[in-house]
Motif scaffolding. Structure first.
Motif, PDB file in Angstrom:
ATOM      1  N   ASP A   1      23.331  85.284  47.563  1.00 25.85           N
ATOM      2  CA  ASP A   1      22.061  84.777  47.023  1.00 25.85           C
ATOM      3  C   ASP A   1      21.012  85.867  46.869  1.00 25.85           C
ATOM      4  O   ASP A   1      20.122  85.759  46.019  1.00 25.85           O
ATOM      5  N   TYR A   2      21.095  86.910  47.691  1.00 24.82           N
ATOM      6  CA  TYR A   2      20.087  87.980  47.654  1.00 24.82           C
ATOM      7  C   TYR A   2      20.793  89.284  48.000  1.00 24.82           C
ATOM      8  O   TYR A   2      21.575  89.335  48.955  1.00 24.82           O
ATOM      9  N   VAL A   3      20.531  90.342  47.211  1.00 24.21           N
ATOM     10  CA  VAL A   3      21.224  91.620  47.392  1.00 24.21           C
ATOM     11  C   VAL A   3      20.216  92.716  47.732  1.00 24.21           C
ATOM     12  O   VAL A   3      19.261  92.944  46.980  1.00 24.21           O
ATOM     13  N   ILE A   4      20.452  93.375  48.861  1.00 23.32           N
ATOM     14  CA  ILE A   4      19.562  94.431  49.345  1.00 23.32           C
ATOM     15  C   ILE A   4      20.320  95.747  49.364  1.00 23.32           C
ATOM     16  O   ILE A   4      21.443  95.831  49.893  1.00 23.32           O
ATOM     17  N   ARG A   5      19.716  96.782  48.805  1.00 27.28           N
ATOM     18  CA  ARG A   5      20.316  98.120  48.808  1.00 27.28           C
ATOM     19  C   ARG A   5      19.345  99.110  49.445  1.00 27.28           C
ATOM     20  O   ARG A   5      18.196  98.769  49.749  1.00 27.28           O
TER      21      ARG A   5
ATOM     22  N   THR B   1      20.657  93.661  42.121  1.00 34.28           N
ATOM     23  CA  THR B   1      19.778  94.182  43.173  1.00 34.28           C
ATOM     24  C   THR B   1      18.525  93.325  43.202  1.00 34.28           C
ATOM     25  O   THR B   1      17.900  93.089  42.166  1.00 34.28           O
ATOM     26  N   ASN B   2      18.149  92.842  44.377  1.00 37.95           N
ATOM     27  CA  ASN B   2      16.897  92.112  44.543  1.00 37.95           C
ATOM     28  C   ASN B   2      15.859  92.936  45.302  1.00 37.95           C
ATOM     29  O   ASN B   2      14.665  92.831  45.032  1.00 37.95           O
ATOM     30  N   MET B   3      16.319  93.734  46.263  1.00 41.32           N
ATOM     31  CA  MET B   3      15.413  94.558  47.058  1.00 41.32           C
ATOM     32  C   MET B   3      16.062  95.903  47.349  1.00 41.32           C
ATOM     33  O   MET B   3      17.272  95.993  47.559  1.00 41.32           O
TER      34      MET B   3
END
Length: 252
Positions: free
Chosen positions: A55-59, A76-78
Protein backbone atom coordinates in the motif's frame (compact mmCIF):
# COMPACT_ATOMS: atom_id res chain seq x y z
CA UNK A 1 4.41 7.45 18.65
CA UNK A 2 7.08 10.11 19.15
CA UNK A 3 8.46 8.84 15.83
CA UNK A 4 5.19 9.33 13.94
CA UNK A 5 5.53 11.89 11.07
CA UNK A 6 2.69 13.97 12.52
CA UNK A 7 4.59 14.23 15.81
CA UNK A 8 8.26 14.59 14.93
CA UNK A 9 8.23 16.45 11.59
CA UNK A 10 7.24 19.78 10.12
CA UNK A 11 5.63 19.61 6.68
CA UNK A 12 6.44 21.85 3.73
CA UNK A 13 4.93 22.01 0.25
CA UNK A 14 7.58 22.48 -2.45
CA UNK A 15 6.35 23.71 -5.80
CA UNK A 16 8.91 24.47 -8.48
CA UNK A 17 10.20 28.03 -8.17
CA UNK A 18 7.68 29.00 -5.48
CA UNK A 19 8.88 29.44 -1.88
CA UNK A 20 8.40 26.45 0.42
CA UNK A 21 4.99 26.65 2.13
CA UNK A 22 4.44 25.30 5.63
CA UNK A 23 1.39 23.00 5.88
CA UNK A 24 -0.28 20.93 8.60
CA UNK A 25 -1.68 17.97 6.64
CA UNK A 26 -2.09 14.77 8.64
CA UNK A 27 -0.21 11.63 7.64
CA UNK A 28 -2.19 8.54 6.59
CA UNK A 29 -2.24 5.00 7.96
CA UNK A 30 -1.61 1.91 5.81
CA UNK A 31 -2.08 -1.83 6.08
CA UNK A 32 1.10 -2.94 4.31
CA UNK A 33 4.28 -0.99 3.55
CA UNK A 34 7.44 -1.86 1.65
CA UNK A 35 10.62 -0.43 3.16
CA UNK A 36 13.27 -0.80 0.46
CA UNK A 37 16.95 -0.49 1.33
CA UNK A 38 19.68 -0.47 -1.30
CA UNK A 39 21.78 -3.59 -0.76
CA UNK A 40 23.12 -5.44 -3.79
CA UNK A 41 21.26 -8.49 -2.45
CA UNK A 42 18.29 -7.14 -4.44
CA UNK A 43 19.98 -7.82 -7.78
CA UNK A 44 18.24 -10.78 -9.39
CA UNK A 45 15.67 -10.95 -6.59
CA UNK A 46 12.61 -10.35 -8.83
CA UNK A 47 10.97 -8.57 -5.89
CA UNK A 48 9.64 -5.65 -7.97
CA UNK A 49 6.04 -6.80 -8.34
CA UNK A 50 5.83 -7.75 -4.69
CA UNK A 51 7.18 -4.36 -3.59
CA UNK A 52 4.75 -2.52 -5.87
CA UNK A 53 1.83 -4.52 -4.43
CA UNK A 54 2.23 -2.90 -0.98
CA UNK A 55 0.00 0.00 0.00
CA UNK A 56 2.91 2.38 0.65
CA UNK A 57 6.51 2.21 -0.62
CA UNK A 58 9.41 3.84 1.23
CA UNK A 59 12.94 4.11 -0.18
CA UNK A 60 16.18 5.62 1.07
CA UNK A 61 18.76 8.07 -0.29
CA UNK A 62 17.39 8.71 -3.80
CA UNK A 63 18.29 5.35 -5.34
CA UNK A 64 18.24 4.65 -9.06
CA UNK A 65 15.03 2.79 -9.93
CA UNK A 66 14.88 2.99 -13.71
CA UNK A 67 16.43 -0.13 -15.20
CA UNK A 68 16.06 -2.12 -11.98
CA UNK A 69 12.26 -2.29 -11.82
CA UNK A 70 12.09 -6.10 -11.95
CA UNK A 71 14.10 -6.31 -8.73
CA UNK A 72 13.09 -3.16 -6.82
CA UNK A 73 9.71 -2.11 -8.24
CA UNK A 74 8.51 1.12 -9.81
CA UNK A 75 6.46 2.85 -7.12
CA UNK A 76 7.73 5.32 -4.53
CA UNK A 77 5.62 7.16 -1.96
CA UNK A 78 8.33 8.38 0.42
CA UNK A 79 12.11 8.76 0.28
CA UNK A 80 14.14 9.06 3.47
CA UNK A 81 17.42 10.98 3.17
CA UNK A 82 20.42 10.86 5.47
CA UNK A 83 22.53 13.97 6.04
CA UNK A 84 25.05 13.21 3.27
CA UNK A 85 22.63 12.73 0.37
CA UNK A 86 21.36 16.35 0.23
CA UNK A 87 25.03 17.46 0.16
CA UNK A 88 25.65 15.14 -2.77
CA UNK A 89 22.53 16.44 -4.52
CA UNK A 90 23.71 20.03 -4.14
CA UNK A 91 27.19 19.24 -5.45
CA UNK A 92 25.80 17.17 -8.31
CA UNK A 93 23.28 19.84 -9.33
CA UNK A 94 26.17 22.26 -9.95
CA UNK A 95 28.33 19.94 -12.07
CA UNK A 96 29.33 21.68 -15.30
CA UNK A 97 28.85 18.46 -17.23
CA UNK A 98 25.10 18.13 -16.83
CA UNK A 99 25.11 14.52 -18.05
CA UNK A 100 26.88 13.63 -14.78
CA UNK A 101 24.08 14.93 -12.57
CA UNK A 102 22.32 11.65 -11.78
CA UNK A 103 20.01 13.13 -9.14
CA UNK A 104 17.90 15.32 -11.43
CA UNK A 105 16.50 12.27 -13.24
CA UNK A 106 16.05 10.34 -9.99
CA UNK A 107 14.10 13.23 -8.46
CA UNK A 108 12.00 13.69 -11.59
CA UNK A 109 11.04 10.02 -11.45
CA UNK A 110 9.54 10.49 -7.96
CA UNK A 111 8.11 14.01 -8.34
CA UNK A 112 5.02 14.62 -6.21
CA UNK A 113 6.01 12.15 -3.52
CA UNK A 114 7.28 12.69 0.04
CA UNK A 115 10.89 13.55 0.91
CA UNK A 116 11.99 13.28 4.54
CA UNK A 117 15.15 15.05 5.73
CA UNK A 118 16.84 16.26 8.89
CA UNK A 119 16.37 19.91 9.84
CA UNK A 120 19.88 20.80 8.70
CA UNK A 121 19.25 19.44 5.20
CA UNK A 122 15.91 21.13 4.46
CA UNK A 123 17.43 24.18 2.75
CA UNK A 124 19.50 22.05 0.35
CA UNK A 125 16.48 20.04 -0.77
CA UNK A 126 14.34 23.17 -1.17
CA UNK A 127 17.06 24.65 -3.40
CA UNK A 128 17.28 21.43 -5.42
CA UNK A 129 13.51 21.30 -5.98
CA UNK A 130 13.53 24.93 -7.12
CA UNK A 131 16.53 24.39 -9.41
CA UNK A 132 14.93 21.35 -11.06
CA UNK A 133 11.43 22.94 -10.95
CA UNK A 134 9.94 19.95 -9.13
CA UNK A 135 7.18 19.60 -6.54
CA UNK A 136 7.31 17.50 -3.35
CA UNK A 137 5.91 17.22 0.14
CA UNK A 138 8.93 17.76 2.38
CA UNK A 139 9.05 16.41 5.93
CA UNK A 140 11.62 18.13 8.11
CA UNK A 141 12.36 16.50 11.46
CA UNK A 142 11.92 18.41 14.69
CA UNK A 143 15.33 18.27 16.36
CA UNK A 144 17.71 15.32 16.08
CA UNK A 145 16.35 12.42 13.97
CA UNK A 146 18.11 9.94 16.23
CA UNK A 147 16.71 11.22 19.53
CA UNK A 148 15.40 8.29 21.52
CA UNK A 149 16.13 5.74 18.77
CA UNK A 150 18.83 3.86 20.69
CA UNK A 151 16.72 3.66 23.86
CA UNK A 152 13.68 2.48 21.93
CA UNK A 153 15.67 -0.10 19.97
CA UNK A 154 17.27 -1.37 23.18
CA UNK A 155 13.84 -1.88 24.76
CA UNK A 156 12.31 -3.54 21.69
CA UNK A 157 15.27 -5.73 20.80
CA UNK A 158 16.25 -6.61 24.35
CA UNK A 159 19.86 -5.71 23.56
CA UNK A 160 21.84 -2.56 24.21
CA UNK A 161 22.20 0.05 21.49
CA UNK A 162 24.31 2.62 23.23
CA UNK A 163 27.69 4.31 23.41
CA UNK A 164 29.05 6.09 20.35
CA UNK A 165 27.22 3.81 17.90
CA UNK A 166 24.87 5.83 15.65
CA UNK A 167 21.61 4.26 14.42
CA UNK A 168 21.48 3.93 10.64
CA UNK A 169 18.90 5.61 8.46
CA UNK A 170 17.46 2.13 7.94
CA UNK A 171 16.88 1.69 11.67
CA UNK A 172 15.15 5.06 11.94
CA UNK A 173 13.03 4.40 8.86
CA UNK A 174 11.83 0.98 10.01
CA UNK A 175 10.88 2.17 13.50
CA UNK A 176 9.09 5.21 12.04
CA UNK A 177 7.19 2.98 9.59
CA UNK A 178 5.78 0.87 12.43
CA UNK A 179 3.92 3.98 13.67
CA UNK A 180 1.72 4.29 10.55
CA UNK A 181 1.81 0.84 8.98
CA UNK A 182 0.29 -2.40 10.27
CA UNK A 183 2.72 -4.75 8.51
CA UNK A 184 6.05 -3.34 7.26
CA UNK A 185 7.85 -5.54 4.71
CA UNK A 186 11.63 -5.05 4.52
CA UNK A 187 13.60 -5.57 1.30
CA UNK A 188 17.28 -5.03 0.61
CA UNK A 189 18.33 -4.94 4.26
CA UNK A 190 21.54 -6.96 4.05
CA UNK A 191 24.70 -5.24 5.35
CA UNK A 192 27.15 -8.01 4.50
CA UNK A 193 29.57 -8.13 1.57
CA UNK A 194 28.98 -11.82 0.81
CA UNK A 195 25.83 -13.92 0.78
CA UNK A 196 25.29 -17.38 2.29
CA UNK A 197 27.03 -18.95 -0.74
CA UNK A 198 30.06 -16.67 -0.26
CA UNK A 199 29.20 -14.74 -3.42
CA UNK A 200 30.37 -11.09 -3.33
CA UNK A 201 27.55 -8.54 -3.01
CA UNK A 202 27.93 -4.86 -4.01
CA UNK A 203 27.13 -2.29 -1.34
CA UNK A 204 24.34 -0.81 -3.51
CA UNK A 205 22.39 -2.52 -6.27
CA UNK A 206 22.88 0.54 -8.53
CA UNK A 207 26.05 2.38 -9.66
CA UNK A 208 27.37 5.38 -7.75
CA UNK A 209 27.29 9.06 -8.65
CA UNK A 210 30.06 11.35 -9.91
CA UNK A 211 30.79 13.02 -6.56
CA UNK A 212 32.86 10.58 -4.54
CA UNK A 213 32.61 6.88 -3.69
CA UNK A 214 30.38 5.84 -0.79
CA UNK A 215 32.29 3.60 1.61
CA UNK A 216 30.22 1.12 3.59
CA UNK A 217 30.04 2.12 7.27
CA UNK A 218 32.88 4.60 6.86
CA UNK A 219 34.60 5.31 10.23
CA UNK A 220 32.61 2.48 11.84
CA UNK A 221 29.91 4.66 13.41
CA UNK A 222 27.15 2.10 12.76
CA UNK A 223 26.62 -1.38 14.18
CA UNK A 224 25.02 -2.79 11.05
CA UNK A 225 25.26 -6.49 11.93
CA UNK A 226 23.51 -5.85 15.25
CA UNK A 227 20.75 -3.91 13.49
CA UNK A 228 20.33 -6.81 11.06
CA UNK A 229 19.87 -9.18 14.01
CA UNK A 230 17.45 -6.66 15.55
CA UNK A 231 15.27 -6.74 12.42
CA UNK A 232 15.41 -10.54 12.33
CA UNK A 233 14.20 -10.58 15.94
CA UNK A 234 11.25 -8.32 15.09
CA UNK A 235 10.51 -10.59 12.13
CA UNK A 236 10.34 -13.64 14.40
CA UNK A 237 8.01 -11.76 16.76
CA UNK A 238 5.68 -10.84 13.89
CA UNK A 239 6.26 -7.08 14.14
CA UNK A 240 7.44 -6.94 10.53
CA UNK A 241 8.32 -9.24 7.64
CA UNK A 242 11.92 -9.34 6.47
CA UNK A 243 12.63 -10.52 2.91
CA UNK A 244 16.16 -11.71 2.10
CA UNK A 245 16.75 -13.49 -1.18
CA UNK A 246 14.58 -13.98 -4.27
CA UNK A 247 10.84 -13.27 -4.29
CA UNK A 248 8.32 -15.35 -6.20
CA UNK A 249 6.94 -13.91 -9.42
CA UNK A 250 3.41 -14.64 -8.21
CA UNK A 251 1.29 -12.07 -6.42
CA UNK A 252 1.82 -12.17 -2.61
Amino acid sequence: MRLHPDTHTKKWRLSGKSPAKRITDKFGHYRTCAVVANSGILLGSHCGNEIDSRDYVIRMDLPLIRGFEDDVGRRTNMTMLNSSTPKRVKASSHLKNRTQDVYERRMRDIEGTVLSVGTGSRKRMVEAAQLYRLSFLLLSTRGNQRTGIKKLASELGKQRFGGSVIPTLGMMTVLMTTTFCDVPHLYGFFPFQRDARNTPIPYHYYPGDYIKPIIQNNAGHHHMAREYDFFRGLHKEGVLKMHVGPCTRESP
